[in-house]
Design an enzyme around this catalytic site. Structure first.
Site, mmCIF file in Angstrom:
data_model
loop_
_atom_site.group_PDB
_atom_site.id
_atom_site.type_symbol
_atom_site.label_atom_id
_atom_site.label_comp_id
_atom_site.label_asym_id
_atom_site.label_seq_id
_atom_site.Cartn_x
_atom_site.Cartn_y
_atom_site.Cartn_z
ATOM 1 N N TYR A 46 1.014 -1.299 0.006
ATOM 2 C CA TYR A 46 0.142 0.145 0.103
ATOM 3 C C TYR A 46 0.967 1.381 0.130
ATOM 4 C CZ TYR A 46 -4.459 -2.585 0.924
ATOM 5 O OH TYR A 46 -5.182 -3.619 1.149
ATOM 6 N N LYS A 66 4.610 -14.042 5.027
ATOM 7 C CA LYS A 66 4.637 -14.991 3.928
ATOM 8 C C LYS A 66 6.053 -15.067 3.705
ATOM 9 C CE LYS A 66 2.601 -17.813 0.800
ATOM 10 N NZ LYS A 66 1.710 -19.119 1.303
ATOM 11 N N ASP A 77 -1.375 -17.471 5.114
ATOM 12 C CA ASP A 77 -2.524 -18.122 4.181
ATOM 13 C C ASP A 77 -3.033 -19.417 5.412
ATOM 14 O OD1 ASP A 77 0.124 -19.494 4.046
ATOM 15 O OD2 ASP A 77 -0.067 -20.054 2.101
ATOM 16 N N ASP A 110 -5.004 -5.813 6.598
ATOM 17 C CA ASP A 110 -6.265 -5.316 6.029
ATOM 18 C C ASP A 110 -7.105 -6.538 5.876
ATOM 19 O OD1 ASP A 110 -8.211 -3.632 5.124
ATOM 20 O OD2 ASP A 110 -7.094 -3.410 3.120
ATOM 21 N N ASP A 134 -10.335 -7.999 8.396
ATOM 22 C CA ASP A 134 -11.680 -8.220 8.054
ATOM 23 C C ASP A 134 -12.283 -9.454 7.973
ATOM 24 O OD1 ASP A 134 -11.802 -5.326 7.234
ATOM 25 O OD2 ASP A 134 -12.635 -5.834 5.163
#
Ligand code: ATP
Ligand code: MG
Length: 332
Positions: free
Chosen positions: A120, A173, A205, A229, A233
């Site tokens: 981002y 990751k 993951d 993010d 959620d």
């Protein structure tokens, strides 16, 4: 001493839930000086700018800011505001409450998301008709700063377990993004080790599978920007209801607090929005300003009302925003 708090209602139900949160703050024995400022769609219509320079300056100079929501201009408002408060960490608690239907009622986690870099960071390019690229930025300094914050957070017993022995989990990751997430992972774990804080790690993951299967395994979770993010959620989905989730963007000596939900155009103006997320964001603001006991009192009052009612429509009740707010204030 009174705290200068900039209040930006924004659009839609921001205009309903932020005043509710202010009412709750005014019921506390804490001195606030509230400074109202404009931003959002309506502001853009009347002034030509979604985020007037005056609002940016006010937020930058305040002790803290409470923000509601902005409609189509959300990105034009919230991204610069996060920069105005120099925010390096996004704090997102996701807790299920007795009395509220949740997919996983035992969920109680807090995400600490890196808030300035990763994918981002804004470095995207269109190199040809066929090819677009994104540069992922990870610095040791930002990774360490986030980790220092995480160590203080758990050390102060602010994690869900309230236990400073609990430590945190870093989700990454690094097995694939060896350079960027590798750096992130290494720095975060190194800071934890230096500070004597327990830290374990998960591949993000695998974490996305394990969290919904058994959220009780986790408490404080430290993530790079995009992962934080998405995963926060995911956790929001486990606890039931956008109307419940608060968040904080914390900087070095400033911070901005906002409900996770948006403007909810489908119910805006009807006086039926759930004020809980905004009130819990205000509770985080109170704690941030050093009034830990008052913040806890607000949270207890909110929990009591969630469990015993009255409740707004999103939680199956028929109470108005004002009725729920009054019930919270009564308990205080
Ligand atoms: P925006 O365009 O501002 O993002 P949105 O509708 O896409 O708005 P949200 O505002 O987050 O996204 O709302 C999603 C759904 O959740 C809507 O149906 C909305 O009514 C509901 N909702 C969100 N917040 C609340 C709240 N505080 N009280 C009751 N319902 C809410
Ligand atoms: Mg939306």
């Amino acid at each position: 001493m009174s705290h200068e708090v900039v209040v930006i209602e924004g659009d839609g139900i921001g205009r309903e839930v932020v005043p509710a949160a202010i009412e709750v703050l005014e019921a506390l024995p804490v001195g606030f000086e509230f400074v109202e400022a404009e931003a959002g769609d309506a502001t853009k219509e009347s002034t030509g700018e979604a985020l007037p320079a005056e609002t940016y300056e006010l937020a930058a100079d305040a002790d803290a800011t409470l923000f509601g929501a902005a409609g189509e201009t959300a990105a034009d408002v919230i991204l610069p505001l996060r920069e105005a408060v120099d925010s390096f960490v996004n704090v997102r608690p996701a807790k299920a409450y007795p009395g509220v239907d949740a997919l996983r009622p035992e969920t109680d986690v807090v995400f600490l998301r890196e808030n300035t870099e990763g994918v981002y960071s804004g470095h995207e390019d269109r190199l040809s008709d066929d090819l677009s690229t994104l540069t992922r930025v990870v610095t040791s300094s930002a990774s360490r700063e986030l980790a220092e914050y995480a160590c203080e957070f758990v050390g102060d017993g602010r994690g869900p377990a309230g236990d400073s022995e609990e430590g945190f989990t870093v989700a990454h990751k690094a097995n694939v993004m060896r350079e960027t997430d590798g750096r992130f992972r290494e720095e975060v774990l190194a800071v934890a080790e230096e500070r004597g804080v327990d830290a374990d790690e998960e591949l993000m993951d695998a974490f996305a599978t394990k969290l919904p299967l058994d959220p009780t395994q986790y408490g404080v979770i430290v993530c790079p920007n995009l992962a934080g993010d998405v995963l926060s959620d995911l956790a929001a989905g486990l606890v039931g209801g956008l109307g419940l989730l608060p968040s904080a963007n914390v900087g070095h000596d400033n911070a901005l607090f906002e409900p996770v939900h948006g403007t909810a155009p489908d119910i805006a103006g009807e006086g039926i929005a759930n004020p809980t997320a905004a009130v819990l964001s205000a509770a985080m603001l109170v704690e941030y300003l050093g009034h830990v006991e008052e913040g806890r009192r607000v949270r207890d009052a909110v929990e009591g009302v969630l469990s015993d009612g009255p409740r707004t429509g999103d939680l199956g009740g028929d109470a108005t925003t004002d009725e729920v707010t009054a019930a919270i204030v009564d308990r205080l």
